[in-house]
Design an enzyme around this catalytic site. Structure first.
Site, short mmCIF file in Angstrom:
data_model
loop_
_atom_site.label_atom_id
_atom_site.label_comp_id
_atom_site.label_asym_id
_atom_site.label_seq_id
_atom_site.Cartn_x
_atom_site.Cartn_y
_atom_site.Cartn_z
N TRP A 156 0.80 -1.41 0.11
CA TRP A 156 -0.14 0.03 0.05
C TRP A 156 0.83 1.28 -0.17
O TRP A 156 0.40 2.34 0.72
CB TRP A 156 -0.94 0.04 1.25
CG TRP A 156 -2.20 -1.05 0.89
CD1 TRP A 156 -3.24 -0.38 0.18
CD2 TRP A 156 -2.32 -2.13 1.11
NE1 TRP A 156 -4.18 -1.55 0.25
CE2 TRP A 156 -3.43 -2.82 0.82
CE3 TRP A 156 -1.25 -3.19 1.82
CZ2 TRP A 156 -4.08 -4.18 1.13
CZ3 TRP A 156 -1.79 -4.31 2.11
CH2 TRP A 156 -3.13 -4.91 1.52
N CYS A 192 -7.13 -3.91 -2.27
CA CYS A 192 -8.15 -4.51 -2.06
C CYS A 192 -8.89 -4.84 -3.29
O CYS A 192 -9.58 -6.33 -3.13
CB CYS A 192 -9.03 -3.60 -1.23
SG CYS A 192 -9.78 -2.22 -2.02
N HIS A 203 -13.22 0.50 -0.51
CA HIS A 203 -12.97 -0.79 -0.19
C HIS A 203 -13.83 -1.85 -0.73
O HIS A 203 -14.88 -1.64 -0.89
CB HIS A 203 -12.82 -1.17 1.58
CG HIS A 203 -12.06 -2.35 1.68
ND1 HIS A 203 -11.02 -2.75 1.50
CD2 HIS A 203 -12.66 -3.31 2.60
CE1 HIS A 203 -10.79 -3.97 1.84
NE2 HIS A 203 -11.94 -4.21 2.86
N ASP A 247 -14.10 -11.31 3.05
CA ASP A 247 -13.03 -10.21 2.68
C ASP A 247 -11.71 -10.78 2.64
O ASP A 247 -11.15 -11.13 3.80
CB ASP A 247 -13.06 -9.01 3.55
CG ASP A 247 -12.42 -7.77 3.04
OD1 ASP A 247 -11.51 -7.97 2.20
OD2 ASP A 247 -12.57 -6.57 3.49
N TYR A 290 -6.17 5.81 -2.23
CA TYR A 290 -7.41 5.29 -2.01
C TYR A 290 -7.81 4.82 -0.50
O TYR A 290 -8.88 4.74 -0.07
CB TYR A 290 -8.02 4.21 -3.03
CG TYR A 290 -7.45 2.93 -2.59
CD1 TYR A 290 -8.56 1.97 -1.99
CD2 TYR A 290 -6.20 2.24 -2.72
CE1 TYR A 290 -8.03 0.44 -1.57
CE2 TYR A 290 -5.99 1.08 -2.31
CZ TYR A 290 -6.95 0.06 -1.78
OH TYR A 290 -6.77 -1.11 -1.47
#
Length: 679
Positions: free
Chosen positions: A233, A269, A327, A350, A508
């Protein structure tokens, strides 16, 4: 006494069976069937003929390394007059003769995976068994042919990114039926730590999509195991590629499978969710990908996100709690016999590694209804998902002297929860499936049930000063444009204020970058009832070098009332739109006939584009391969980058050609074209 059939050879009728079981897109070279549905094997006898009362055949099926009747991974059975779809059974469907049509059926709760079938003394047959959402007895049954075409058979889709004010559809090639993908999906199950610890118990567990979904949630990321993807990330993608470079799941799953299960670098994600969607559909679990805008990441399980800003209105990272611009996760469809009635249907799963669940980085499955009703004790991970869409946001201003003060802010989480519509590329808003409308009695009851203060009690009276951020309609990358802080004095008194209006690049997931423009007005005066618009100019020359690949800018306007000492904060993320990729098909699209596509993109920037490259892929269009076309020349401002690619569709029907454009100044511009392929 019945005589055993003397089998010389057999024909698995793969083309017929796979087509009947809706698995023919996997190929017809091997037998791939769905549980709870009969399939046919033709037996050619060496001697004798089949007689209904005088012939016998003993059959055994096994799966996993330690097959057992107790665990449902082994069964022995003989011929019966007719098929029993509730258990392993076999019946002859042809008249007496030396060629026998043998119909075999598995129970609708049989474990999925690779099975071995032994035909008496005649030999062994290998086949793959999948979940069957067309079978009423299967817990993944879905009563809609149209939805099954979307949630099982569709090999491409749309992922929503951007921001809640401007959702951007991004094409994705799920490719669950491409060559080698089913093998990779089965290998994911085999490599999971539960299988490595106790393979017999794991093989039995594969009867249950709740168990399999939980395994997939853990295995799509590699945080605890030899999973598929490594997350990253930040902007350092050395040793791998930017998550934005992926156009589909096929290359990711093949890379993992062919490189000794080494994690593919890198994912974020939407990539984790998309791969999980591909695997779920490949195994036969109806699945859809979902985007939650303004998604809360609650690390301490108090259902509250605390955010701190400095005296310029810019975020100060004091807490691990975050609000992601969006997300993505997936929903898998199944019944929940482990819960009380009423919680069947879509379940959140998830695979993005955020927090541990039972000691492992996974999340779900949890019913959407449990989230909506505030049933936080239900399995699995209800409180974490509840917070993602429902957490309260408390904002504090931290002064230079270290003191903090709560300020008035209108930030909400769980906005415009989106998925692709069934049968079209339109966006479907499914927020109502996760939460009751703000301010309703049902919402209040859900919060009370969740043992959490009603957010209505947290809202402060904002009848005095009001500040909002408004933007221009044309915020395209490469342009200069204005954004506005709009201040309204709803009181009967004159107001003197300070306005701090700033902008910063943002990822994001909420990580802030560099300044893109700033204004500090010390003396803003408003008469009673007056509205003022304060413009902030966003210059390409200023923001161009600071933007992340997400093309997001965070605007923050902080208003300080000198009279009351109250502070008001407005925050908004804006998305800079990339240019459109145009795809023109040359010729009539026909199955197994060469086809050309002309692809163009106009340079919208005031600077030249260099190192321009188009990449293209599409399920049953490009043969599971990625086509790359590079431009030798520079594309000047206003000029078009143009290439022509050739491909041969292999199956008829609606297909999506997915295109990605890269250059030194425009990274990962996505486009697609739907193509109807005729026979």
């Amino acid at each position: 006494m019945a005589q055993a059939l003397d089998i010389a050879r057999w024909d698995l009728e793969c083309e017929f069976n796979n087509t009947d079981h809706r698995t023919e897109l996997n190929g017809v070279e091997r037998l791939i069937v769905r549980r709870g549905q009969p399939f046919t094997i033709n037996l050619h006898l060496r001697s004798g003929v089949y007689q209904p009362d005088g012939s016998a055949l003993d059959l055994t099926v096994e799966t996993g390394p330690q097959p057992s009747d107790q665990y449902g991974t082994q069964a022995s059975f003989g011929l019966t007059d007719q098929i029993d779809t509730s258990r392993w059974s076999a019946a002859i469907t042809s008249p007496p003769g030396n060629m026998v049509s043998l119909s075999i059926c598995s129970p609708p709760d049989a474990p999925i995976g690779r099975w071995r079938l032994t035909l008496g003394q005649g030999g062994r047959v290998d086949f793959v068994l999948l979940y069957n959402p067309w079978c009423t007895g299967d817990v993944v049954y879905m009563d809609s042919e149209e939805k099954l075409r979307e949630y099982i058979l569709a090999q491409d889709g749309i992922i929503y990114r951007g921001g809640w004010k401007y959702p951007i559809p991004t094409p994705w090639n799920y490719g669950q039926f491409e060559d080698g993908i089913l093998n990779a999906c089965l290998r994911i199950l085999d490599m999971n730590p539960k299988c490595l610890r106790n393979p017999g118990k794991d093989a039995s567990g594969r009867r249950n999509p709740i168990y399999v979904s939980r395994v997939l949630s853990a295995m799509v990321n590699c945080n605890d195991d030899k999973g598929v993807l490594l997350g990253r990330w930040n902007d350092d993608y050395d040793g791998g590629v930017s998550p934005l470079s992926w156009k589909g799941s096929v290359e990711i799953l093949r890379n993992w499978d062919t490189n000794a299960c080494q994690p593919v670098r890198f994912g974020q994600c939407w990539v984790f969710a998309a791969v999980a969607c591909s695997v779920s559909r490949a195994l036969g679990i109806p699945c859809r990908l979902v985007t939650n805008y303004n998604s809360a990441h609650d690390t301490n399980s108090d259902l509250v996100i605390e955010r701190y800003v400095d005296e310029n209105g810019q975020l100060v990272q004091k807490s691990r709690d975050m609000i992601w611009n969006y997300h993505c996760w997936v929903e898998n469809w199944m019944t929940r016999p482990d819960l009380k009635p009423g919680f069947d249907g879509w379940q959140v799963m998830d695979p993005t590694p955020q927090e541990k669940s039972e000691g492992v980085y996974c999340c779900g499955p949890i019913p959407l209804k449990a989230i909506k009703e505030g049933e936080l004790t239900y399995k699995y991970d209800a409180s974490f998902v509840f917070a993602e869409v429902n957490a309260d946001v408390h904002t504090f201003m931290k002064s230079k002297d270290g003191s903090t003060k709560k300020i008035i802010s209108s930030v909400q989480v769980g906005l415009k929860i989106s998925t692709k519509s069934v049968g079209s590329d339109r966006r479907e808003d499914i927020t109502h499936l996760y939460k009751y409308p703000e301010g309703t009695d049902e919402e209040r009851e859900a919060f009370t049930k969740a043992n959490h203060q009603n957010k209505l009690l947290q809202q402060q009276d904002n009848a005095g000063l009001l500040i909002v951020i408004k933007v221009s309609t044309e915020m395209r990358k490469g342009c200069d444009f204005d954004v506005f802080a709009v201040i309204t004095n709803n009181t009967s008194n004159e107001k003197k204020c300070r306005l701090v209006f700033g902008s910063r690049a943002v990822s994001y997931n909420g990580i802030l970058g560099e300044n893109c423009g700033f204004k500090d007005l010390l003396n803003v005066q408003l008469a009673p009832g007056e509205e003022k618009r304060v413009a902030l100019r966003m210059n390409y020359s200023k923001y161009a070098e600071n933007l992340t690949e997400d093309n997001l800018i965070r605007l923050a306007a902080l208003l300080l009332d000198y009279g009351t000492q109250e502070a008001y904060l407005a925050v908004r993320n804006v998305v800079l739109v990339n240019p459109e990729i145009k795809v023109r098909i040359l010729g009539e699209p026909k199955e197994n006939r060469k086809l050309a596509a002309e692809i163009t993109l106009q340079n919208p920037l005031p600077v030249p584009l260099q190192n321009c490259c188009f990449t293209v892929e599409g399920s049953n269009l490009t043969g599971g391969q990625i086509f790359t076309e590079r431009l030798n020349s520079t594309v000047e401002p206003g000029q078009e980058a143009k290439v022509k690619i050739y491909f041969t569709p292999t199956h008829s029907g609606l297909r999506k050609l997915v295109v990605d454009f890269d250059s030194n100044k425009l990274c990962h511009v996505k486009g697609y074209r739907n193509i109807i392929i005729g026979k």
